[in-house]
Write a protein that holds these residues in place. Structure first.
Motif, PDB file in Angstrom:
ATOM      1  N   VAL A  45       0.746  -1.376  -0.037  1.00 16.16           N
ATOM      2  CA  VAL A  45      -0.154   0.116  -0.075  1.00 16.16           C
ATOM      3  C   VAL A  45       0.807   1.306   0.022  1.00 16.16           C
ATOM      4  O   VAL A  45       1.876   1.411   0.749  1.00 16.16           O
ATOM      5  CB  VAL A  45      -0.926   0.076   1.133  1.00 16.16           C
ATOM      6  CG1 VAL A  45      -1.830   1.422   1.150  1.00 16.16           C
ATOM      7  CG2 VAL A  45      -1.871  -1.204   1.339  1.00 16.16           C
ATOM      8  N   VAL A  46       0.544   2.124  -0.970  1.00 14.89           N
ATOM      9  CA  VAL A  46       1.303   3.485  -0.868  1.00 14.89           C
ATOM     10  C   VAL A  46       0.483   4.608  -1.084  1.00 14.89           C
ATOM     11  O   VAL A  46      -0.955   4.404  -1.076  1.00 14.89           O
ATOM     12  CB  VAL A  46       2.159   3.773  -2.166  1.00 14.89           C
ATOM     13  CG1 VAL A  46       3.320   2.396  -2.263  1.00 14.89           C
ATOM     14  CG2 VAL A  46       1.269   3.351  -3.562  1.00 14.89           C
ATOM     15  N   ALA A  47       0.768   5.704  -0.490  1.00 12.62           N
ATOM     16  CA  ALA A  47      -0.100   6.912  -0.235  1.00 12.62           C
ATOM     17  C   ALA A  47       0.690   8.191  -0.806  1.00 12.62           C
ATOM     18  O   ALA A  47       1.957   8.398  -0.449  1.00 12.62           O
ATOM     19  CB  ALA A  47      -0.686   7.219   1.028  1.00 12.62           C
ATOM     20  N   PRO A  48       0.087   9.209  -1.414  1.00 12.25           N
ATOM     21  CA  PRO A  48       0.715  10.385  -1.683  1.00 12.25           C
ATOM     22  C   PRO A  48       1.215  11.162  -0.403  1.00 12.25           C
ATOM     23  O   PRO A  48       0.647  11.003   0.789  1.00 12.25           O
ATOM     24  CB  PRO A  48      -0.323  11.295  -2.292  1.00 12.25           C
ATOM     25  CG  PRO A  48      -1.287  10.388  -2.588  1.00 12.25           C
ATOM     26  CD  PRO A  48      -1.255   9.193  -1.872  1.00 12.25           C
ATOM     27  N   PRO A  49       2.408  11.949  -0.508  1.00 10.08           N
ATOM     28  CA  PRO A  49       2.915  12.420   0.791  1.00 10.08           C
ATOM     29  C   PRO A  49       1.652  13.340   1.486  1.00 10.08           C
ATOM     30  O   PRO A  49       1.120  14.030   0.631  1.00 10.08           O
ATOM     31  CB  PRO A  49       4.086  13.336   0.289  1.00 10.08           C
ATOM     32  CG  PRO A  49       3.734  13.624  -1.259  1.00 10.08           C
ATOM     33  CD  PRO A  49       3.132  12.381  -1.660  1.00 10.08           C
ATOM     34  N   GLY A  50       1.408  13.382   2.758  1.00 10.32           N
ATOM     35  CA  GLY A  50       0.520  14.079   3.432  1.00 10.32           C
ATOM     36  C   GLY A  50      -0.803  13.838   3.304  1.00 10.32           C
ATOM     37  O   GLY A  50      -1.577  14.325   4.042  1.00 10.32           O
ATOM     38  N   SER A  51      -1.066  12.694   2.663  1.00 15.35           N
ATOM     39  CA  SER A  51      -2.516  12.314   2.384  1.00 15.35           C
ATOM     40  C   SER A  51      -2.960  11.519   3.769  1.00 15.35           C
ATOM     41  O   SER A  51      -2.056  10.510   4.095  1.00 15.35           O
ATOM     42  CB  SER A  51      -2.557  11.549   1.506  1.00 15.35           C
ATOM     43  OG  SER A  51      -3.614  10.722   1.103  1.00 15.35           O
ATOM     44  N   VAL A  52      -4.314  11.811   4.080  1.00 15.89           N
ATOM     45  CA  VAL A  52      -4.717  10.567   4.885  1.00 15.89           C
ATOM     46  C   VAL A  52      -5.866  10.027   4.464  1.00 15.89           C
ATOM     47  O   VAL A  52      -6.692   9.409   5.134  1.00 15.89           O
ATOM     48  CB  VAL A  52      -4.881  11.491   6.354  1.00 15.89           C
ATOM     49  CG1 VAL A  52      -3.749  11.926   6.936  1.00 15.89           C
ATOM     50  CG2 VAL A  52      -6.059  12.702   6.047  1.00 15.89           C
ATOM     51  N   GLY A  53      -6.293  10.143   3.159  1.00 17.28           N
ATOM     52  CA  GLY A  53      -7.318   9.655   2.485  1.00 17.28           C
ATOM     53  C   GLY A  53      -7.228   8.251   1.992  1.00 17.28           C
ATOM     54  O   GLY A  53      -6.467   7.271   2.438  1.00 17.28           O
ATOM     55  N   THR A  54      -7.581   8.121   0.905  1.00 11.12           N
ATOM     56  CA  THR A  54      -7.706   6.880   0.059  1.00 11.12           C
ATOM     57  C   THR A  54      -6.185   6.531  -0.301  1.00 11.12           C
ATOM     58  O   THR A  54      -5.376   7.086  -0.722  1.00 11.12           O
ATOM     59  CB  THR A  54      -8.300   6.960  -1.310  1.00 11.12           C
ATOM     60  OG1 THR A  54      -9.812   7.417  -1.043  1.00 11.12           O
ATOM     61  CG2 THR A  54      -8.374   5.754  -2.201  1.00 11.12           C
ATOM     62  N   THR A  55      -5.904   5.097  -0.230  1.00 12.72           N
ATOM     63  CA  THR A  55      -4.523   4.652  -0.773  1.00 12.72           C
ATOM     64  C   THR A  55      -4.598   3.985  -1.845  1.00 12.72           C
ATOM     65  O   THR A  55      -5.616   3.392  -2.330  1.00 12.72           O
ATOM     66  CB  THR A  55      -3.936   3.808   0.462  1.00 12.72           C
ATOM     67  OG1 THR A  55      -4.690   2.863   0.691  1.00 12.72           O
ATOM     68  CG2 THR A  55      -3.639   5.012   1.801  1.00 12.72           C
ATOM     69  N   ILE A  56      -3.409   3.708  -2.296  1.00 16.16           N
ATOM     70  CA  ILE A  56      -3.322   2.637  -3.577  1.00 16.16           C
ATOM     71  C   ILE A  56      -2.433   1.458  -3.129  1.00 16.16           C
ATOM     72  O   ILE A  56      -1.697   1.437  -2.677  1.00 16.16           O
ATOM     73  CB  ILE A  56      -2.637   3.217  -4.779  1.00 16.16           C
ATOM     74  CG1 ILE A  56      -3.018   4.624  -5.218  1.00 16.16           C
ATOM     75  CG2 ILE A  56      -2.301   2.207  -5.967  1.00 16.16           C
ATOM     76  CD1 ILE A  56      -2.519   5.307  -6.285  1.00 16.16           C
ATOM     77  N   LEU A  57      -3.419   0.253  -3.680  1.00 18.21           N
ATOM     78  CA  LEU A  57      -3.107  -1.001  -3.210  1.00 18.21           C
ATOM     79  C   LEU A  57      -2.026  -1.410  -4.530  1.00 18.21           C
ATOM     80  O   LEU A  57      -2.915  -1.354  -5.829  1.00 18.21           O
ATOM     81  CB  LEU A  57      -4.217  -1.962  -2.691  1.00 18.21           C
ATOM     82  CG  LEU A  57      -3.816  -3.535  -2.851  1.00 18.21           C
ATOM     83  CD1 LEU A  57      -2.871  -3.682  -1.848  1.00 18.21           C
ATOM     84  CD2 LEU A  57      -5.128  -4.464  -2.851  1.00 18.21           C
ATOM     85  N   THR A  84      -2.370  18.493  -5.996  1.00 19.24           N
ATOM     86  CA  THR A  84      -1.301  18.877  -5.200  1.00 19.24           C
ATOM     87  C   THR A  84      -1.607  20.492  -4.700  1.00 19.24           C
ATOM     88  O   THR A  84      -2.539  21.096  -5.137  1.00 19.24           O
ATOM     89  CB  THR A  84      -0.118  18.992  -5.949  1.00 19.24           C
ATOM     90  OG1 THR A  84       0.986  19.494  -5.293  1.00 19.24           O
ATOM     91  CG2 THR A  84      -0.411  19.603  -7.373  1.00 19.24           C
ATOM     92  N   ASP A  85      -0.531  20.815  -3.745  1.00 21.25           N
ATOM     93  CA  ASP A  85      -0.782  22.072  -3.022  1.00 21.25           C
ATOM     94  C   ASP A  85      -0.046  23.203  -3.885  1.00 21.25           C
ATOM     95  O   ASP A  85      -0.055  24.486  -3.945  1.00 21.25           O
ATOM     96  CB  ASP A  85      -0.473  22.159  -1.771  1.00 21.25           C
ATOM     97  CG  ASP A  85       0.892  21.961  -1.400  1.00 21.25           C
ATOM     98  OD1 ASP A  85       1.771  21.134  -2.279  1.00 21.25           O
ATOM     99  OD2 ASP A  85       1.350  22.213  -0.199  1.00 21.25           O
ATOM    100  N   ASP A  86       0.876  22.588  -5.002  1.00 21.70           N
ATOM    101  CA  ASP A  86       1.775  23.595  -5.868  1.00 21.70           C
ATOM    102  C   ASP A  86       1.884  22.744  -7.098  1.00 21.70           C
ATOM    103  O   ASP A  86       2.831  21.963  -7.304  1.00 21.70           O
ATOM    104  CB  ASP A  86       2.951  23.732  -5.015  1.00 21.70           C
ATOM    105  CG  ASP A  86       3.983  24.727  -5.948  1.00 21.70           C
ATOM    106  OD1 ASP A  86       3.801  24.730  -6.912  1.00 21.70           O
ATOM    107  OD2 ASP A  86       4.781  25.447  -5.156  1.00 21.70           O
TER     108      ASP A  86
END
Length: 143
Positions: A45-57, A84-86
């Motif tokens: 399982v991976v997740a974008p930096p800073g994310s607390v939502g849906t992850t990728i399996l 993204t924020d930027d």
């Protein structure tokens, strides 16, 4: 009632090459990598930096029927949307790391967007939503 989408499965060719792409090129966090001996597979399982939502399996294709879908899970449509924020920071870094963009950055009514390919060819939107967009408000807890 409270529900959420926890994971989205992404069919991959190889666990380690997928982990390397997502963690090194996109700076995703490796949340879990657990070997499941009874099925001879891994739960990755991976997740974008800073994310607390849906992850990728990251799910390795486990039979010949799944293999043709590696890189084409949605029949050529954009599959995943990375907010993204930027936008320009992330776009320029991704280009410098060799990530292929198939649609150039464009200003849209909802924000900035460009389309890139992951290591297998799945299409992603890189986007920075305008602060007034309903999804941006949800991300920030304002909606």
């Amino acid at each position: 009632m409270i529900q959420s989408i926890v994971h989205i499965a992404l069919v991959v060719n190889d666990y380690d090459e997928a982990i390397a792409f997502y963690t090194k090129k996109l700076h995703f966090t490796l949340v879990e990598d657990t070997y499941q001996p009874e099925q001879d597979k891994r739960w990755v399982v991976v997740a974008p930096p800073g994310s607390v939502g849906t992850t990728i399996l990251l799910a390795r294709a486990s039979n010949p029927e799944q293999e043709p879908f590696i890189g084409n899970q949605t029949g050529g449509r954009v599959f995943l949307f990375l907010n993204t924020d930027d936008f320009w920071r992330d776009y320029n870094e991704m280009v410098s790391k060799g990530i292929e963009f198939v649609r150039a950055p464009q200003e849209q009514a909802y924000g900035m967007v460009a389309v890139f390919k992951d290591l297998y060819g799945n299409l992603w939107d890189l986007l920075e939503l305008n602060a007034s967009h309903p999804i941006a408000k949800r991300i920030e807890g304002r909606g």
